[in-house]
Scaffold this motif. Structure first.
Motif, PDB file in Angstrom:
ATOM      1  N   MET A   7      10.716  -6.249 -15.742  1.00  0.00           N
ATOM      2  CA  MET A   7       9.277  -6.235 -15.989  1.00  0.00           C
ATOM      3  C   MET A   7       8.563  -7.533 -15.596  1.00  0.00           C
ATOM      4  O   MET A   7       7.366  -7.523 -15.317  1.00  0.00           O
ATOM      5  N   GLY A   8       9.279  -8.651 -15.577  1.00  0.00           N
ATOM      6  CA  GLY A   8       8.661  -9.888 -15.105  1.00  0.00           C
ATOM      7  C   GLY A   8       8.210  -9.751 -13.672  1.00  0.00           C
ATOM      8  O   GLY A   8       7.112 -10.183 -13.284  1.00  0.00           O
ATOM      9  N   MET A   9       9.041  -9.094 -12.879  1.00  0.00           N
ATOM     10  CA  MET A   9       8.736  -8.859 -11.470  1.00  0.00           C
ATOM     11  C   MET A   9       7.715  -7.730 -11.299  1.00  0.00           C
ATOM     12  O   MET A   9       6.751  -7.844 -10.544  1.00  0.00           O
ATOM     13  N   VAL A  10       7.937  -6.647 -12.037  1.00  0.00           N
ATOM     14  CA  VAL A  10       7.063  -5.468 -11.929  1.00  0.00           C
ATOM     15  C   VAL A  10       5.660  -5.773 -12.444  1.00  0.00           C
ATOM     16  O   VAL A  10       4.673  -5.195 -11.996  1.00  0.00           O
ATOM     17  N   GLY A  11       5.564  -6.736 -13.362  1.00  0.00           N
ATOM     18  CA  GLY A  11       4.260  -7.117 -13.923  1.00  0.00           C
ATOM     19  C   GLY A  11       3.250  -7.520 -12.860  1.00  0.00           C
ATOM     20  O   GLY A  11       2.034  -7.393 -13.059  1.00  0.00           O
ATOM     21  N   LYS A  12       3.741  -8.007 -11.724  1.00  0.00           N
ATOM     22  CA  LYS A  12       2.862  -8.404 -10.616  1.00  0.00           C
ATOM     23  C   LYS A  12       2.075  -7.208 -10.071  1.00  0.00           C
ATOM     24  O   LYS A  12       1.056  -7.371  -9.403  1.00  0.00           O
ATOM     25  N   LEU A  13       2.596  -6.000 -10.348  1.00  0.00           N
ATOM     26  CA  LEU A  13       1.971  -4.784  -9.806  1.00  0.00           C
ATOM     27  C   LEU A  13       0.985  -4.132 -10.778  1.00  0.00           C
ATOM     28  O   LEU A  13       0.445  -3.069 -10.491  1.00  0.00           O
ATOM     29  N   GLY A  14       0.756  -4.789 -11.915  1.00  0.00           N
ATOM     30  CA  GLY A  14      -0.103  -4.194 -12.946  1.00  0.00           C
ATOM     31  C   GLY A  14      -1.463  -3.749 -12.452  1.00  0.00           C
ATOM     32  O   GLY A  14      -1.919  -2.645 -12.754  1.00  0.00           O
ATOM     33  N   GLY A  67      -1.468   0.115 -12.494  1.00  0.00           N
ATOM     34  CA  GLY A  67      -2.186   0.476 -13.721  1.00  0.00           C
ATOM     35  C   GLY A  67      -3.293   1.493 -13.521  1.00  0.00           C
ATOM     36  O   GLY A  67      -3.311   2.554 -14.173  1.00  0.00           O
ATOM     37  N   PRO A  68      -4.245   1.233 -12.619  1.00  0.00           N
ATOM     38  CA  PRO A  68      -5.355   2.178 -12.404  1.00  0.00           C
ATOM     39  C   PRO A  68      -4.903   3.554 -11.907  1.00  0.00           C
ATOM     40  O   PRO A  68      -5.617   4.539 -12.057  1.00  0.00           O
ATOM     41  N   ARG A  69      -3.703   3.602 -11.315  1.00  0.00           N
ATOM     42  CA  ARG A  69      -3.184   4.874 -10.805  1.00  0.00           C
ATOM     43  C   ARG A  69      -2.315   5.594 -11.828  1.00  0.00           C
ATOM     44  O   ARG A  69      -1.789   6.669 -11.563  1.00  0.00           O
ATOM     45  N   GLY A  70      -2.154   4.980 -13.008  1.00  0.00           N
ATOM     46  CA  GLY A  70      -1.325   5.590 -14.043  1.00  0.00           C
ATOM     47  C   GLY A  70       0.154   5.562 -13.715  1.00  0.00           C
ATOM     48  O   GLY A  70       0.925   6.388 -14.215  1.00  0.00           O
ATOM     49  N   LEU A  71       0.571   4.611 -12.880  1.00  0.00           N
ATOM     50  CA  LEU A  71       1.959   4.558 -12.428  1.00  0.00           C
ATOM     51  C   LEU A  71       2.750   3.371 -12.983  1.00  0.00           C
ATOM     52  O   LEU A  71       3.929   3.214 -12.684  1.00  0.00           O
ATOM     53  N   MET A  72       2.111   2.545 -13.818  1.00  0.00           N
ATOM     54  CA  MET A  72       2.782   1.354 -14.321  1.00  0.00           C
ATOM     55  C   MET A  72       3.807   1.715 -15.400  1.00  0.00           C
ATOM     56  O   MET A  72       3.483   2.405 -16.358  1.00  0.00           O
ATOM     57  N   PRO A  73       5.061   1.271 -15.244  1.00  0.00           N
ATOM     58  CA  PRO A  73       6.054   1.514 -16.294  1.00  0.00           C
ATOM     59  C   PRO A  73       5.575   0.938 -17.626  1.00  0.00           C
ATOM     60  O   PRO A  73       4.987  -0.145 -17.656  1.00  0.00           O
ATOM     61  N   GLY A 132       0.780  -1.241   0.000  1.00  0.00           N
ATOM     62  CA  GLY A 132       0.000   0.000   0.000  1.00  0.00           C
ATOM     63  C   GLY A 132       0.803   1.278   0.000  1.00  0.00           C
ATOM     64  O   GLY A 132       0.273   2.360   0.272  1.00  0.00           O
ATOM     65  N   TRP A 133       2.086   1.208  -0.340  1.00  0.00           N
ATOM     66  CA  TRP A 133       2.942   2.406  -0.361  1.00  0.00           C
ATOM     67  C   TRP A 133       2.980   3.000  -1.769  1.00  0.00           C
ATOM     68  O   TRP A 133       3.268   2.307  -2.733  1.00  0.00           O
ATOM     69  N   PHE A 134       2.693   4.314  -1.874  1.00  0.00           N
ATOM     70  CA  PHE A 134       2.673   4.963  -3.198  1.00  0.00           C
ATOM     71  C   PHE A 134       3.273   6.370  -3.131  1.00  0.00           C
ATOM     72  O   PHE A 134       2.784   7.285  -3.795  1.00  0.00           O
ATOM     73  N   ASP A 135       4.343   6.553  -2.381  1.00  0.00           N
ATOM     74  CA  ASP A 135       4.923   7.884  -2.235  1.00  0.00           C
ATOM     75  C   ASP A 135       5.871   8.237  -3.381  1.00  0.00           C
ATOM     76  O   ASP A 135       7.038   8.601  -3.170  1.00  0.00           O
ATOM     77  N   PHE A 136       5.387   8.112  -4.602  1.00  0.00           N
ATOM     78  CA  PHE A 136       6.178   8.478  -5.766  1.00  0.00           C
ATOM     79  C   PHE A 136       5.223   8.933  -6.870  1.00  0.00           C
ATOM     80  O   PHE A 136       4.033   8.636  -6.827  1.00  0.00           O
ATOM     81  N   ASP A 137       5.760   9.671  -7.842  1.00  0.00           N
ATOM     82  CA  ASP A 137       4.925  10.238  -8.902  1.00  0.00           C
ATOM     83  C   ASP A 137       5.052   9.521 -10.233  1.00  0.00           C
ATOM     84  O   ASP A 137       4.163   9.592 -11.076  1.00  0.00           O
ATOM     85  N   VAL A 138       6.179   8.848 -10.436  1.00  0.00           N
ATOM     86  CA  VAL A 138       6.399   8.120 -11.696  1.00  0.00           C
ATOM     87  C   VAL A 138       7.341   6.953 -11.432  1.00  0.00           C
ATOM     88  O   VAL A 138       8.267   7.059 -10.633  1.00  0.00           O
ATOM     89  N   ALA A 139       7.083   5.836 -12.089  1.00  0.00           N
ATOM     90  CA  ALA A 139       7.920   4.641 -11.929  1.00  0.00           C
ATOM     91  C   ALA A 139       8.595   4.306 -13.256  1.00  0.00           C
ATOM     92  O   ALA A 139       7.973   4.346 -14.312  1.00  0.00           O
ATOM     93  N   VAL A 140       9.869   3.961 -13.161  1.00  0.00           N
ATOM     94  CA  VAL A 140      10.677   3.591 -14.325  1.00  0.00           C
ATOM     95  C   VAL A 140      11.244   2.202 -14.055  1.00  0.00           C
ATOM     96  O   VAL A 140      11.530   1.853 -12.904  1.00  0.00           O
ATOM     97  N   ALA A 141      11.398   1.405 -15.103  1.00  0.00           N
ATOM     98  CA  ALA A 141      11.957   0.066 -14.931  1.00  0.00           C
ATOM     99  C   ALA A 141      12.849  -0.302 -16.102  1.00  0.00           C
ATOM    100  O   ALA A 141      12.596   0.109 -17.239  1.00  0.00           O
ATOM    101  N   THR A 142      13.897  -1.084 -15.834  1.00  0.00           N
ATOM    102  CA  THR A 142      14.679  -1.657 -16.927  1.00  0.00           C
ATOM    103  C   THR A 142      13.885  -2.852 -17.456  1.00  0.00           C
ATOM    104  O   THR A 142      13.108  -3.466 -16.711  1.00  0.00           O
ATOM    105  N   PRO A 143      14.041  -3.191 -18.736  1.00  0.00           N
ATOM    106  CA  PRO A 143      13.247  -4.279 -19.327  1.00  0.00           C
ATOM    107  C   PRO A 143      13.340  -5.602 -18.572  1.00  0.00           C
ATOM    108  O   PRO A 143      12.341  -6.324 -18.456  1.00  0.00           O
ATOM    109  N   ASP A 144      14.516  -5.928 -18.036  1.00  0.00           N
ATOM    110  CA  ASP A 144      14.688  -7.201 -17.329  1.00  0.00           C
ATOM    111  C   ASP A 144      13.911  -7.277 -16.023  1.00  0.00           C
ATOM    112  O   ASP A 144      13.748  -8.359 -15.456  1.00  0.00           O
TER     113      ASP A 144
END
Length: 233
Positions: free
Chosen positions: A120-127, A131-137, A106-118
């Motif tokens: 995204m397998g891990m970050v995909g869990k956060l879609g 996603g609904p917050r417009g923060l998905m890389p 439940g932590w969202f203290d950031f305005d934009v998220a960036v990720a290296t392509p490698d």
């Protein structure tokens, strides 16, 4: 919705039904801002597209020449050398699994998220969370990249993302009411140019249907769609 006295006073200074020139409209936005804080200047553009169709989606990024007046908190999902690069470039948060777990908590203290392509397998869990917050890389917005340092620098300097919503409207900030008028106009023109270039090939008829500018607490002022596009033809 009942509006306050200051809002009503501001509204009375806008000519009903008039389509303003961009410079005149932004001058009015600055003049009519009445809040005790430095309000954001917003642009809302109604497009002639049907967002339900994939080939009519409008999305992209634009570097505003004078920024937005807000310092963005940048989070970077990266490991190894890319994590070190992100830290050196001034990212506010850098990490991998620990950041994923923190966001899942439940932590969202950031305005934009960036990720290296490698990552995204891990970050995909956060879609479903980001996603609904417009923060998905996303590669389309330039936030899935190996060019971490440049991306962070651009985001900190004022690169914004825009995308059409389900009602076919694009909403973006272009600065603060404290900005000089000339800087607001230049930011508006930069956004207009990017939006026009992003017109989908499948879009038919009039692309820019209506343009409204306002401050956070102020009334909307209509800009002529022709005047909005004229500087970028």
């Amino acid at each position: 919705m009942k509006r306050g006295k200051k809002y009503q006073e501001a509204l009375s200074k806008i000519e009903r039904g008039k389509l303003y020139d961009p410079v005149e409209a932004l001058r009015l936005v600055k003049e009519l801002a009445h809040a005790k804080f430095d309000e954001t200047v917003e642009v809302h553009v109604k497009l002639g597209v049907d967002p339900r169709h994939a080939d009519q989606q409008v999305r992209g990024t634009v570097a505003l020449p004078h920024g937005t007046g807000k310092t963005r908190r940048v989070l970077v999902f990266a490991k190894g050398e890319k994590a070190k690069e992100a830290e050196a470039a001034g990212a506010d948060y850098v990490g991998a699994e620990e950041l994923v777990e923190k966001i899942q908590g439940g932590w969202f203290d950031f305005d934009v998220a960036v990720a290296t392509p490698d990552m995204m397998g891990m970050v995909g869990k956060l879609g479903k969370i980001l996603g609904p917050r417009g923060l998905m890389p996303n590669p389309k917005s330039g936030t899935v990249t190996m060019d971490i340092a440049r991306t962070i620098n651009e985001l900190k300097a004022g690169r914004i993302e825009y995308r059409v919503d389900k009602t076919a409207i694009v909403h973006v900030p272009i600065g603060k009411v404290s900005f000089e008028l000339e800087k607001l106009v230049e930011n508006l023109n930069a956004f207009a140019e990017a939006l026009i270039k992003a017109k989908p090939a499948a879009a038919k008829g009039q692309y820019i249907r209506s343009v409204t500018v306002c401050s956070t607490m102020g009334p909307g002022i209509k800009i002529s769609p022709l005047a909005f596009t004229a500087a970028n033809k």
